[in-house]
Structures are given as structure tokens and as C-alpha cells.
Design a protein around this motif. Sequence first.
Motif, PDB file in Angstrom:
ATOM      1  N   GLU A   1       0.876  -1.286  -0.112  1.00 39.96           N
ATOM      2  CA  GLU A   1      -0.110  -0.010  -0.024  1.00 39.96           C
ATOM      3  C   GLU A   1       0.747   1.343  -0.013  1.00 39.96           C
ATOM      4  OE1 GLU A   1      -3.479   1.968   2.784  1.00 39.96           O
ATOM      5  OE2 GLU A   1      -2.759   0.096   2.863  1.00 39.96           O
ATOM      6  N   LEU A   2       0.780   1.950  -1.197  1.00 39.76           N
ATOM      7  CA  LEU A   2       1.373   3.315  -1.210  1.00 39.76           C
ATOM      8  C   LEU A   2       0.734   4.547  -0.460  1.00 39.76           C
ATOM      9  CD1 LEU A   2       3.938   4.710  -2.611  1.00 39.76           C
ATOM     10  CD2 LEU A   2       2.531   5.532  -4.314  1.00 39.76           C
ATOM     11  N   VAL A   3       1.588   4.816   0.511  1.00 41.45           N
ATOM     12  CA  VAL A   3       0.948   5.902   1.434  1.00 41.45           C
ATOM     13  C   VAL A   3       1.604   7.427   0.964  1.00 41.45           C
ATOM     14  CG1 VAL A   3       1.047   6.783   3.882  1.00 41.45           C
ATOM     15  CG2 VAL A   3       1.189   4.285   3.420  1.00 41.45           C
ATOM     16  N   GLU A   4       0.562   8.337   0.980  1.00 38.84           N
ATOM     17  CA  GLU A   4       1.009   9.463   0.520  1.00 38.84           C
ATOM     18  C   GLU A   4       0.475  10.456   1.668  1.00 38.84           C
ATOM     19  OE1 GLU A   4      -0.481  13.146  -2.603  1.00 38.84           O
ATOM     20  OE2 GLU A   4      -1.430  11.030  -2.731  1.00 38.84           O
ATOM     21  N   LEU A   5       1.561  11.442   1.969  1.00 41.64           N
ATOM     22  CA  LEU A   5       1.503  12.309   3.021  1.00 41.64           C
ATOM     23  C   LEU A   5       1.472  13.742   2.422  1.00 41.64           C
ATOM     24  CD1 LEU A   5       1.453  12.945   6.063  1.00 41.64           C
ATOM     25  CD2 LEU A   5       3.888  13.120   6.056  1.00 41.64           C
ATOM     26  N   ASP A   6       0.541  14.565   2.590  1.00 42.47           N
ATOM     27  CA  ASP A   6       0.733  15.949   2.075  1.00 42.47           C
ATOM     28  C   ASP A   6       0.685  16.927   3.207  1.00 42.47           C
ATOM     29  OD1 ASP A   6       0.266  15.252  -0.678  1.00 42.47           O
ATOM     30  OD2 ASP A   6      -1.871  14.915  -0.390  1.00 42.47           O
ATOM     31  N   THR A   7       1.496  17.947   2.998  1.00 39.48           N
ATOM     32  CA  THR A   7       1.601  18.987   4.068  1.00 39.48           C
ATOM     33  C   THR A   7       2.045  20.210   3.376  1.00 39.48           C
ATOM     34  OG1 THR A   7       2.577  19.684   6.027  1.00 39.48           O
ATOM     35  CG2 THR A   7       4.227  18.612   4.486  1.00 39.48           C
ATOM     36  N   PHE A   8       1.794  21.251   4.149  1.00 42.57           N
ATOM     37  CA  PHE A   8       2.112  22.558   3.478  1.00 42.57           C
ATOM     38  C   PHE A   8       3.171  23.183   4.318  1.00 42.57           C
ATOM     39  CE2 PHE A   8       1.437  27.353   3.016  1.00 42.57           C
ATOM     40  CZ  PHE A   8       1.448  27.091   1.660  1.00 42.57           C
ATOM     41  N   LEU A   9       4.139  23.616   3.991  1.00 43.19           N
ATOM     42  CA  LEU A   9       5.444  24.404   4.676  1.00 43.19           C
ATOM     43  C   LEU A   9       5.220  25.792   4.399  1.00 43.19           C
ATOM     44  CD1 LEU A   9       8.122  22.100   3.736  1.00 43.19           C
ATOM     45  CD2 LEU A   9       6.836  21.819   5.904  1.00 43.19           C
TER      46      LEU A   9
END
Length: 146
Positions: A134-142
Motif C-alpha cells: 500500500e503506497l502511502v501519500e502524506l501531503d503537508t504545507f510548509l
Amino acid sequence: MATPTAHRDAQGQNDIDRNVRQYKDLDLFFAKKSGSKDIRKVTDIQAVKRSVRNLILTNTFEKPFHPEIGGNVRGLLFENMTPMVSAVISRKIEDSIINHEQRARLVGVKTQPDFDTNGYNVSVYFYVANAPTELVELDTFLERLR
């Protein structure tokens, strides 16, 4: 009591049956379990995602007794927004995850400058060691804080 959706960052399959070893961390929102006074635990994918996010947002010398841990990305947020700075941010995040998070098998980091809000959209793609399918994607804004 359910946690708000803004604070939910786990996949739908948090407890995976095929795991040999289950990763557990403390819930940093310190929500109580229903029926007891103990705090909740986060497990598997959610635990690794939170660890990666904390690693990205931590500067070097910020963690007591472990000055080497951290991405040290915050210093680059005050530079001019160029493709070169975006590439350096991606590389620092990659190095930090590879060196300090053994539970994540990094696939790649994508950093996009957002000129309107003066920050960077960062997407981190990785596999959790217990769930390699399972490919995990983590999105965040810096963004820089004054």
C-alpha cells in the motif's frame, strides 16, 4: 467522541491483519479512550505518517540529546522561492526520512512552490515496512512563521 476530520491523517485500514509487528505511538492530541482515562494510541500507517510529518517539521538541534534528528527545512523557507530551493527542500526531507525513519520505505518527495500563499506544497510517497503493498501519500504545507 470522534476526532475532527481535519486532524485525521490515517488510512481506512489502520490495523492490518497481515502484520507481524504492529507499530504503536501515542496520540499527540491526547484524546481519551471512551470508557477509561487512558489516552488513545495510533497504530501502523497513522503512526508512521505522524512520525514522518514530525520529522519534516523538526529542525536540527531541536530535539534534546539528539541534535542530528530533523529535516532543518524551516531555514530554507525564508529564501527566495526558486526551483533550486524547492529541490533542496525535497533533498533535505528525503535525507531526513532515510536516515531517521526505518519504518518508512521512501519512494519520493515532490515539492511545489505556491507563490500566492508564500509556501511549499510537499507530498511524500512511501511504503510502510509492515504493509509493503500500500503506497502511502502524506501531503503537508510548509510556510514560514514570523
